[in-house]
Design a protein around this motif. Structure first.
Motif, PDB file in Angstrom:
ATOM      1  N   LEU A  55       7.709  -5.858   0.298  1.00  0.00           N
ATOM      2  CA  LEU A  55       7.188  -5.023  -0.806  1.00  0.00           C
ATOM      3  C   LEU A  55       5.983  -5.340  -1.423  1.00  0.00           C
ATOM      4  O   LEU A  55       5.036  -4.515  -1.653  1.00  0.00           O
ATOM      5  CB  LEU A  55       8.390  -4.665  -1.606  1.00  0.00           C
ATOM      6  N   VAL A  56       5.603  -6.545  -1.943  1.00  0.00           N
ATOM      7  CA  VAL A  56       4.849  -6.898  -2.698  1.00  0.00           C
ATOM      8  C   VAL A  56       3.442  -6.950  -1.775  1.00  0.00           C
ATOM      9  O   VAL A  56       2.615  -6.429  -2.130  1.00  0.00           O
ATOM     10  CB  VAL A  56       4.934  -8.421  -3.440  1.00  0.00           C
ATOM     11  N   ILE A  57       3.649  -7.300  -0.630  1.00  0.00           N
ATOM     12  CA  ILE A  57       2.308  -7.487   0.332  1.00  0.00           C
ATOM     13  C   ILE A  57       2.056  -5.935   0.617  1.00  0.00           C
ATOM     14  O   ILE A  57       0.692  -5.812   0.679  1.00  0.00           O
ATOM     15  CB  ILE A  57       2.740  -8.325   1.616  1.00  0.00           C
ATOM     16  N   THR A  58       2.843  -5.153   0.899  1.00  0.00           N
ATOM     17  CA  THR A  58       2.673  -3.767   0.980  1.00  0.00           C
ATOM     18  C   THR A  58       1.874  -3.125   0.070  1.00  0.00           C
ATOM     19  O   THR A  58       0.926  -2.433   0.121  1.00  0.00           O
ATOM     20  CB  THR A  58       3.930  -3.064   1.653  1.00  0.00           C
ATOM     21  N   ILE A  59       2.302  -3.196  -1.125  1.00  0.00           N
ATOM     22  CA  ILE A  59       1.569  -2.816  -2.389  1.00  0.00           C
ATOM     23  C   ILE A  59       0.342  -3.125  -2.607  1.00  0.00           C
ATOM     24  O   ILE A  59      -0.612  -2.469  -2.929  1.00  0.00           O
ATOM     25  CB  ILE A  59       2.833  -3.005  -3.695  1.00  0.00           C
ATOM     26  N   LEU A  60       0.047  -4.603  -2.398  1.00  0.00           N
ATOM     27  CA  LEU A  60      -1.214  -5.220  -2.668  1.00  0.00           C
ATOM     28  C   LEU A  60      -2.171  -4.623  -1.539  1.00  0.00           C
ATOM     29  O   LEU A  60      -3.238  -4.213  -1.855  1.00  0.00           O
ATOM     30  CB  LEU A  60      -1.043  -6.532  -2.594  1.00  0.00           C
ATOM     31  N   CYS A  61      -1.718  -4.562  -0.297  1.00  0.00           N
ATOM     32  CA  CYS A  61      -2.469  -4.184   0.590  1.00  0.00           C
ATOM     33  C   CYS A  61      -3.049  -2.418   0.622  1.00  0.00           C
ATOM     34  O   CYS A  61      -4.076  -2.311   0.728  1.00  0.00           O
ATOM     35  CB  CYS A  61      -1.821  -4.429   1.984  1.00  0.00           C
ATOM     36  N   SER A  62      -2.006  -1.827   0.178  1.00  0.00           N
ATOM     37  CA  SER A  62      -2.206  -0.481  -0.071  1.00  0.00           C
ATOM     38  C   SER A  62      -3.297  -0.442  -1.200  1.00  0.00           C
ATOM     39  O   SER A  62      -4.116   0.753  -1.052  1.00  0.00           O
ATOM     40  CB  SER A  62      -0.976   0.382  -0.259  1.00  0.00           C
ATOM     41  N   GLY A  63      -3.001  -0.809  -2.067  1.00  0.00           N
ATOM     42  CA  GLY A  63      -3.926  -0.980  -3.479  1.00  0.00           C
ATOM     43  C   GLY A  63      -5.348  -1.173  -3.079  1.00  0.00           C
ATOM     44  O   GLY A  63      -6.299  -0.728  -3.547  1.00  0.00           O
ATOM     45  N   TYR A  64      -5.473  -2.392  -2.140  1.00  0.00           N
ATOM     46  CA  TYR A  64      -6.556  -2.791  -1.782  1.00  0.00           C
ATOM     47  C   TYR A  64      -7.343  -1.986  -0.983  1.00  0.00           C
ATOM     48  O   TYR A  64      -8.611  -1.644  -1.168  1.00  0.00           O
ATOM     49  CB  TYR A  64      -6.570  -4.284  -1.250  1.00  0.00           C
ATOM     50  N   GLY A  65      -6.537  -1.422   0.071  1.00  0.00           N
ATOM     51  CA  GLY A  65      -7.046  -0.671   1.182  1.00  0.00           C
ATOM     52  C   GLY A  65      -7.682   0.704   0.327  1.00  0.00           C
ATOM     53  O   GLY A  65      -8.821   1.285   0.821  1.00  0.00           O
ATOM     54  N   SER A  66      -7.080   1.265  -0.465  1.00  0.00           N
ATOM     55  CA  SER A  66      -7.394   2.474  -1.246  1.00  0.00           C
ATOM     56  C   SER A  66      -8.591   2.134  -1.947  1.00  0.00           C
ATOM     57  O   SER A  66      -9.403   3.158  -2.115  1.00  0.00           O
ATOM     58  CB  SER A  66      -6.140   3.297  -2.087  1.00  0.00           C
ATOM     59  N   MET A  67      -8.608   1.199  -2.738  1.00  0.00           N
ATOM     60  CA  MET A  67      -9.947   0.690  -3.583  1.00  0.00           C
ATOM     61  C   MET A  67     -11.147   0.637  -2.706  1.00  0.00           C
ATOM     62  O   MET A  67     -11.896   1.044  -2.867  1.00  0.00           O
ATOM     63  CB  MET A  67      -9.665  -0.488  -4.364  1.00  0.00           C
ATOM     64  N   TYR A  68     -11.029   0.034  -1.314  1.00  0.00           N
ATOM     65  CA  TYR A  68     -11.975  -0.192  -0.485  1.00  0.00           C
ATOM     66  C   TYR A  68     -12.573   0.942   0.104  1.00  0.00           C
ATOM     67  O   TYR A  68     -13.754   1.322   0.120  1.00  0.00           O
ATOM     68  CB  TYR A  68     -11.805  -1.292   0.842  1.00  0.00           C
ATOM     69  N   TYR A  69     -11.445   2.028   0.597  1.00  0.00           N
ATOM     70  CA  TYR A  69     -11.975   3.252   0.960  1.00  0.00           C
ATOM     71  C   TYR A  69     -12.688   3.938  -0.149  1.00  0.00           C
ATOM     72  O   TYR A  69     -13.627   4.719   0.383  1.00  0.00           O
ATOM     73  CB  TYR A  69     -10.712   4.061   1.362  1.00  0.00           C
ATOM     74  N   GLY A  70     -12.341   4.057  -1.335  1.00  0.00           N
ATOM     75  CA  GLY A  70     -13.000   4.681  -2.484  1.00  0.00           C
ATOM     76  C   GLY A  70     -14.353   4.351  -2.536  1.00  0.00           C
ATOM     77  O   GLY A  70     -15.368   5.037  -2.658  1.00  0.00           O
ATOM     78  N   MET A  71     -14.428   2.885  -2.618  1.00  0.00           N
ATOM     79  CA  MET A  71     -15.994   2.342  -2.893  1.00  0.00           C
ATOM     80  C   MET A  71     -16.646   2.565  -1.905  1.00  0.00           C
ATOM     81  O   MET A  71     -17.959   2.802  -1.841  1.00  0.00           O
ATOM     82  CB  MET A  71     -15.735   0.917  -3.316  1.00  0.00           C
ATOM     83  N   ARG A  72     -16.290   2.484  -0.388  1.00  0.00           N
ATOM     84  CA  ARG A  72     -17.053   2.778   0.693  1.00  0.00           C
ATOM     85  C   ARG A  72     -17.741   4.240   0.964  1.00  0.00           C
ATOM     86  O   ARG A  72     -18.700   4.381   1.038  1.00  0.00           O
ATOM     87  CB  ARG A  72     -16.123   2.497   1.980  1.00  0.00           C
ATOM     88  N   HIS A  73     -16.659   5.149   0.471  1.00  0.00           N
ATOM     89  CA  HIS A  73     -17.048   6.602   0.554  1.00  0.00           C
ATOM     90  C   HIS A  73     -18.170   6.565  -0.485  1.00  0.00           C
ATOM     91  O   HIS A  73     -18.994   7.438  -0.077  1.00  0.00           O
ATOM     92  CB  HIS A  73     -15.877   7.304  -0.051  1.00  0.00           C
ATOM     93  N   GLN A  74     -18.013   6.139  -1.731  1.00  0.00           N
ATOM     94  CA  GLN A  74     -19.057   6.236  -2.770  1.00  0.00           C
ATOM     95  C   GLN A  74     -20.191   5.904  -2.044  1.00  0.00           C
ATOM     96  O   GLN A  74     -21.394   6.494  -2.379  1.00  0.00           O
ATOM     97  CB  GLN A  74     -18.744   5.681  -3.928  1.00  0.00           C
ATOM     98  N   GLN A  75     -20.375   4.737  -1.332  1.00  0.00           N
ATOM     99  CA  GLN A  75     -21.596   3.988  -1.192  1.00  0.00           C
ATOM    100  C   GLN A  75     -22.332   5.004  -0.225  1.00  0.00           C
ATOM    101  O   GLN A  75     -23.624   5.405  -0.101  1.00  0.00           O
ATOM    102  CB  GLN A  75     -21.342   2.603  -0.552  1.00  0.00           C
ATOM    103  N   TYR A  76     -21.366   5.303   0.815  1.00  0.00           N
ATOM    104  CA  TYR A  76     -22.076   6.406   2.056  1.00  0.00           C
ATOM    105  C   TYR A  76     -22.607   7.690   1.082  1.00  0.00           C
ATOM    106  O   TYR A  76     -23.417   8.170   1.555  1.00  0.00           O
ATOM    107  CB  TYR A  76     -21.113   6.487   2.973  1.00  0.00           C
ATOM    108  N   LYS A  77     -21.605   8.046   0.194  1.00  0.00           N
ATOM    109  CA  LYS A  77     -21.975   9.472  -0.167  1.00  0.00           C
ATOM    110  C   LYS A  77     -23.350   9.421  -1.043  1.00  0.00           C
ATOM    111  O   LYS A  77     -24.105  10.288  -1.252  1.00  0.00           O
ATOM    112  CB  LYS A  77     -20.971   9.793  -1.123  1.00  0.00           C
ATOM    113  N   GLN A  78     -23.657   8.048  -1.876  1.00  0.00           N
ATOM    114  CA  GLN A  78     -24.810   7.984  -2.707  1.00  0.00           C
ATOM    115  C   GLN A  78     -25.938   7.535  -1.992  1.00  0.00           C
ATOM    116  O   GLN A  78     -27.081   7.498  -2.525  1.00  0.00           O
ATOM    117  CB  GLN A  78     -24.293   7.086  -3.867  1.00  0.00           C
TER     118      GLN A  78
END
Length: 82
Positions: A55-78
């Motif tokens: 559970l801890v690994i899943t929560i950490l990985c999903s949080g990291y993945g969603s943050m990475y996707y959001g930052m990646r999206h902003q970098q491409y968008k801008q």
């Protein structure tokens, strides 16, 4: 005949607070009590290690993945990344 307020308290229209308190004390005597050696009735060890770790690994990985996707999206968008 005027309007009457309903609810516990004064008058003969409902149950008074003293009656409720006395009833609650009677109910409290019937509740299960923990044995003297335990402070509470639940969460007794031994605990499994696999499920909490997963559970801890899943929560950490999903949080990291969603943050990475959001930052990646902003970098491409801008236009910083192409």
């Amino acid at each position: 005949d005027g309007a009457r307020r309903s609810g516990p308290g004064g008058g003969d229209h409902g149950v008074g607070w003293l009656d409720l308190l006395c009833r609650w004390k009677e109910v409290g005597k019937e509740l299960p009590r923990p044995p003297p050696s335990h402070e509470h009735l639940c969460f007794h060890p031994p605990y499994g290690k696999v499920l909490p770790a997963a559970l801890v690994i899943t929560i950490l990985c999903s949080g990291y993945g969603s943050m990475y996707y959001g930052m990646r999206h902003q970098q491409y968008k801008q236009g910083y990344w192409k």
